[in-house]
Design a protein around this motif. Structure first.
Motif, PDB file in Angstrom:
ATOM      1  N   ILE A   1       0.838  -1.197   0.000  1.00  0.00           N
ATOM      2  CA  ILE A   1       0.000   0.000   0.000  1.00  0.00           C
ATOM      3  C   ILE A   1       0.883   1.262   0.000  1.00  0.00           C
ATOM      4  N   THR A   2       1.899   1.239   0.870  1.00  0.00           N
ATOM      5  CA  THR A   2       2.782   2.409   0.971  1.00  0.00           C
ATOM      6  C   THR A   2       3.492   2.680  -0.359  1.00  0.00           C
ATOM      7  N   LEU A   3       4.078   1.632  -0.884  1.00  0.00           N
ATOM      8  CA  LEU A   3       4.826   1.785  -2.147  1.00  0.00           C
ATOM      9  C   LEU A   3       3.927   2.240  -3.278  1.00  0.00           C
ATOM     10  N   PHE A   4       2.754   1.593  -3.295  1.00  0.00           N
ATOM     11  CA  PHE A   4       1.824   1.921  -4.369  1.00  0.00           C
ATOM     12  C   PHE A   4       1.451   3.396  -4.319  1.00  0.00           C
ATOM     13  N   VAL A   5       1.132   3.819  -3.070  1.00  0.00           N
ATOM     14  CA  VAL A   5       0.751   5.231  -2.925  1.00  0.00           C
ATOM     15  C   VAL A   5       1.924   6.142  -3.349  1.00  0.00           C
ATOM     16  N   ALA A   6       3.107   5.736  -2.895  1.00  0.00           N
ATOM     17  CA  ALA A   6       4.291   6.549  -3.225  1.00  0.00           C
ATOM     18  C   ALA A   6       4.520   6.621  -4.737  1.00  0.00           C
ATOM     19  N   PHE A   7       4.494   5.468  -5.341  1.00  0.00           N
ATOM     20  CA  PHE A   7       4.717   5.414  -6.807  1.00  0.00           C
ATOM     21  C   PHE A   7       3.661   6.179  -7.563  1.00  0.00           C
ATOM     22  N   THR A   8       2.422   5.948  -7.140  1.00  0.00           N
ATOM     23  CA  THR A   8       1.325   6.603  -7.841  1.00  0.00           C
ATOM     24  C   THR A   8       1.470   8.121  -7.716  1.00  0.00           C
TER      25      THR A   8
ATOM     26  N   SER B   1       7.148   4.432 -17.383  1.00  0.00           N
ATOM     27  CA  SER B   1       7.260   4.676 -15.936  1.00  0.00           C
ATOM     28  C   SER B   1       6.469   3.656 -15.149  1.00  0.00           C
ATOM     29  N   VAL B   2       5.178   3.396 -15.620  1.00  0.00           N
ATOM     30  CA  VAL B   2       4.310   2.434 -14.900  1.00  0.00           C
ATOM     31  C   VAL B   2       4.951   1.067 -14.889  1.00  0.00           C
ATOM     32  N   LEU B   3       5.463   0.667 -16.018  1.00  0.00           N
ATOM     33  CA  LEU B   3       6.084  -0.651 -16.118  1.00  0.00           C
ATOM     34  C   LEU B   3       7.262  -0.743 -15.158  1.00  0.00           C
ATOM     35  N   LEU B   4       8.050   0.320 -15.164  1.00  0.00           N
ATOM     36  CA  LEU B   4       9.207   0.369 -14.283  1.00  0.00           C
ATOM     37  C   LEU B   4       8.782   0.262 -12.818  1.00  0.00           C
ATOM     38  N   MET B   5       7.706   1.022 -12.581  1.00  0.00           N
ATOM     39  CA  MET B   5       7.186   1.041 -11.197  1.00  0.00           C
ATOM     40  C   MET B   5       6.761  -0.355 -10.739  1.00  0.00           C
ATOM     41  N   PHE B   6       6.059  -1.068 -11.639  1.00  0.00           N
ATOM     42  CA  PHE B   6       5.569  -2.407 -11.255  1.00  0.00           C
ATOM     43  C   PHE B   6       6.714  -3.361 -11.037  1.00  0.00           C
ATOM     44  N   VAL B   7       7.696  -3.231 -11.886  1.00  0.00           N
ATOM     45  CA  VAL B   7       8.863  -4.100 -11.730  1.00  0.00           C
ATOM     46  C   VAL B   7       9.527  -3.812 -10.393  1.00  0.00           C
ATOM     47  N   LEU B   8       9.669  -2.520 -10.136  1.00  0.00           N
ATOM     48  CA  LEU B   8      10.293  -2.086  -8.900  1.00  0.00           C
ATOM     49  C   LEU B   8       9.492  -2.598  -7.693  1.00  0.00           C
ATOM     50  N   LEU B   9       8.145  -2.440  -7.805  1.00  0.00           N
ATOM     51  CA  LEU B   9       7.232  -2.878  -6.740  1.00  0.00           C
ATOM     52  C   LEU B   9       7.416  -4.352  -6.447  1.00  0.00           C
ATOM     53  N   LEU B  10       7.471  -5.112  -7.548  1.00  0.00           N
ATOM     54  CA  LEU B  10       7.604  -6.562  -7.405  1.00  0.00           C
ATOM     55  C   LEU B  10       8.898  -6.896  -6.691  1.00  0.00           C
TER      56      LEU B  10
END
Lengths: 149, 611
Positions: free
Chosen positions: B23-30, B158-167
């Motif tokens: 949740i934290t990361l998602f909020v941060a990334f978003t 950016s989104v793709l990068l973010m998801f990879v990073l999130l994972l």
């Protein structure tokens, strides 16, 4: 003149007899006294039996009866007299030393006519015997059956 | 939610950590992405306005002069910027579209009407209206439609990068959480494990060492405390159990080894449940034998029914009376029982204490026999006594008759003697005769008194309620002869009503008052007091005088037969009066006594019980 009837004295003690006779000496009564020595003799005299079988018939005016006597005592004699139709109206006077209630009661119960205790004192004794003799020998009126016997 | 609740703490912790991280990361990334996109758009807008101003500079002159060709040329230069899809220039005078530009020639795009300077984003495109000025003169407007596909590509990247990073981050977090959860879950799991072990082994002496001073550490301490409490309670319980065991042993001993014979039976079935050693010893039955018997088996035939009926009525503690029991050898014994009901293992039972009273019964019978014998003996003795009494009566009768006769004779002959010639006798002889006479008379009185005394003893009482004033009055009348020429001061109290024989009371008062009169005859003034006192039990009557009195040393002799404390010369009498009084009062269950002092008077008392 009044006819004197006999007085029968049942007394075993000769001294008492003597004193009684002595007491009556002065009066006319003395000659009419017949003395018997015990109960049996008393009844024999009254019934004209035994030694008195041949005596002149007739009953005394009174029987002066001592209680304590040999063979048959005065109470027994009284009972016999009251049970005998020929004798039962005979006046009987107890003349005794006994003041015992038992004797008094028995005597009256059996129908005694009088009960006299012999006074220890001689004067009293003489008076008593004299009065008895006079009363029963002279004053007292007898029932016809005895009068005519 | 329920599924979550049932998960292991470890899993819960991991989920919580990972979930929170996501949740934290998602909020941060978003947030970052949003800001980035916003910035990109602003950049594009800025660039578009810049491009528009550049084009405007080029197109200002041809537009002002209406040179369509030149103007179109300027616009066609836009092909260098691929993101500008359509563009047009509005004429400064009419405001009509003057020249147009399409990136793709076959575009059917319809240009909007002229609008004030503006940059907006509509329908997936940027729309720019720009007023072209030359020397501050309006030369017409430029319109650009810009496709922001560059930005989209950027965003996608950016989104793709973010998801990879999130994972990647999640995987890292997972491994970190795997480690971290242990810090929390391990002590808890350990606690759970220990609890399981303790509950399995019941070993409450185990102590847990806490991992730290946090809440779980506190929980460990509390748990240790709890264990300690349990241990204490367990020890206490063990002690109670031990005591109970001891008490049970004690009571069992009380029953088993009690010297009194005891038996327990079931109230409904009458089966014998237990007997003690004393019972077995006395009755001779074996333990297993007696436990197969019923209560009624102990009773002889004729008592069985009665005992069944009695048992039905028994409640609580009771004395159940005297019965017979049959011992194993057939001996019948007398017994008496006390019994009490209680509940044992849900059954109503009765404990019976048996007392063999055979010996006592026998003794009682013997006592009865002895009593009967004693009674017979008493009867015999009574008969003997009665016979003796009769003899005594006969004796007094003959005394009365036989002794009085010789006395009379003495008197008679003395009298005759005196008649015959007393005048011839000298004075001495006369005195002798007088003495003989007096002696005889005195003896006569003695005999009479003795007879009266013996009669008093044999007399039967006639108890009546009498007014005690009356026999006193009678006595005074009887004594009148002796009192009429005397100076006597009487003090006579009002008397109560009592239960007594009237004739006897008259005799008693006559004797006592007579004595008082007699023994005061030498007083100028005689004082005679007649009175009484009373308490709860009795009346005490008394006669007090101021006469000759007596020596207290001889007080006991006063009431004896023919006992005299004064000479006949001083005071006449035979000494029978007080003996009679004592005899009479004794018959009333009373007492007689006297107080006196020589020459100071005397008081004679008698008591009568209150009935």
């Amino acid at each position: 003149m009044v006819e004197l009837r006999t007085i029968l004295l049942a007394e075993d003690n000769p001294k008492d007899v003597e004193l009684t006779m002595e007491a009556l000496e002065d009066s006319l009564l003395a000659n009419r006294i017949i003395v018997v020595k015990d109960g049996i003799e008393t009844l024999e005299y009254l019934r004209c039996e035994g030694q008195y079988a041949n005596r002149e018939p007739g009953l005394p005016s009174v029987l002066l009866l001592d209680i304590k006597m040999p063979r048959m005592d005065g109470i027994e004699v009284l009972r016999e007299i009251r049970n005998d139709p020929r004798l039962k109206l005979l006046p009987v006077v107890m003349l005794t030393s006994s003041r015992e209630d038992k004797d008094l009661l028995n005597s009256y119960y059996l129908g005694v006519n009088a009960y006299v205790v012999k006074p220890v004192n001689f004067t009293g004794f003489i008076d008593a015997v004299k009065q008895l003799g006079i009363f029963w020998g002279l004053v007292n009126e007898l029932p016809p059956e005895i009068k005519n016997s | 939610m329920k599924a979550f609740r049932n998960m292991s703490i470890k899993l819960k912790l991991i989920i919580v950590i990972i979930g929170t991280s996501i949740i934290t990361l998602f909020v941060a990334f978003t947030t970052y992405l949003g800001i980035d996109i916003y910035r990109e758009f602003n950049e594009m807008k800025k660039n578009a306005v810049l491009q528009a101003s550049l084009i405007g500079q080029y197109a200002a002159a041809p537009l002002l002069f209406g040179y369509k060709e030149e103007t179109t040329e300027v616009l066609n230069k836009l092909t260098a910027i691929p993101s500008i899809k359509d563009a047009c220039l509005y004429s400064p005078n009419s405001g009509e579209v003057f020249v147009t530009y399409h990136k793709t020639p076959d575009s059917s795009f319809v240009f909007p009407v002229l609008h004030n300077d503006n940059a907006s984003f509509q329908n997936g495109y940027f729309h720019i209206f720009y007023s072209i000025k030359y020397d501050n003169n309006y030369c017409g407007s430029l319109y650009l439609r810009i496709d922001p596909e560059d930005i989209y590509t950027k965003i996608e990247k950016s989104v793709l990068l973010m998801f990879v990073l999130l994972l990647v981050l999640i995987i890292v977090v997972y491994f970190i959480s795997l480690k971290l959860q242990k810090i929390i879950s391990l002590p808890i799991l350990k606690l759970a494990e220990q609890t399981a072990i303790i509950s399995q082994n019941h070993d409450f002496s185990v102590r847990l060492t806490p991992y730290g001073n946090d809440e779980i550490g506190e929980l460990y301490n509390q748990f240790n405390n709890l264990l300690l409490q349990i241990l204490i309670k367990q020890k206490e319980r063990d002690k109670v159990l031990e005591d109970l065991q001891e008490s049970e042993t004690h009571f069992r001993f009380l029953f088993e080894q009690n010297p009194a014979m005891m038996l327990i039976y079931d109230l409904s079935s009458l089966k014998i449940i237990s007997v003690n050693e004393a019972f077995i010893q006395h009755y001779g039955y074996q333990q297993d034998e007696i436990l197969n018997m019923k209560l009624t088996d102990l009773y002889p035939k004729n008592e069985k029914e009665a005992i069944i009926q009695l048992v039905k009525t028994l409640k609580g503690l009771a004395y159940t009376g005297e019965w017979h029991h049959v011992k194993k050898d057939g001996t019948i014994i007398n017994i008496e029982t006390h019994s009490h009901s209680y509940i044992a293992e849900d059954n109503a039972v009765r404990i019976v204490v048996i007392n063999d009273i055979t010996a006592r019964k026998k003794a009682e019978e013997e006592i009865l026999t002895l009593n009967a014998e004693l009674e017979n003996r008493v009867k015999e003795r009574t008969a003997q006594l009665e016979a003796t009494n009769k003899e005594l009566e006969a004796f007094s009768y003959s005394v009365s008759h036989d002794l009085r006769a010789p006395l009379r004779h003495v008197n008679g002959y003395l009298e005759l003697l005196s008649k015959r010639g007393i005048q011839h006798l000298d004075e001495k002889s006369k005195h002798y005769m007088q003495s003989i006479s007096e002696a005889a008379t005195h003896m006569g009185i003695l005999i009479d008194d003795l007879l009266n005394f013996s009669r008093a003893g044999r007399m039967e009482l006639k108890l009546d309620k009498i007014d005690m004033n009356r026999p006193i009055k009678d006595a005074l009348n009887i004594l009148e002869q002796d009192t009429k020429n005397r100076k006597i001061e009487w003090k006579i109290t009002q008397m109560p009503e009592i239960m007594a024989d009237y004739a006897i009371m008259r005799q008693v008062w006559t004797n006592l008052i007579g004595n008082a009169v007699k023994y005061t005859k030498k007083r100028e003034l005689a004082l005679i007091e007649v009175g009484y006192t009373e308490d709860a039990q009795e009346y005490i009557f008394y006669v007090r005088d101021n006469g000759a009195g007596f020596d207290m040393n001889y007080a006991q002799k006063l009431f004896g037969v023919f006992q005299r404390l004064h000479s006949t010369e001083d005071f006449e009498g035979t000494g029978i009066g007080l003996a009679n009084v004592r005899q009479f009062i004794k018959k009333h269950n009373g007492r007689t006594w006297a107080e006196g002092e020589i020459d100071k008077g005397a008081t004679f008392y008698f008591s009568l019980p209150k009935i």
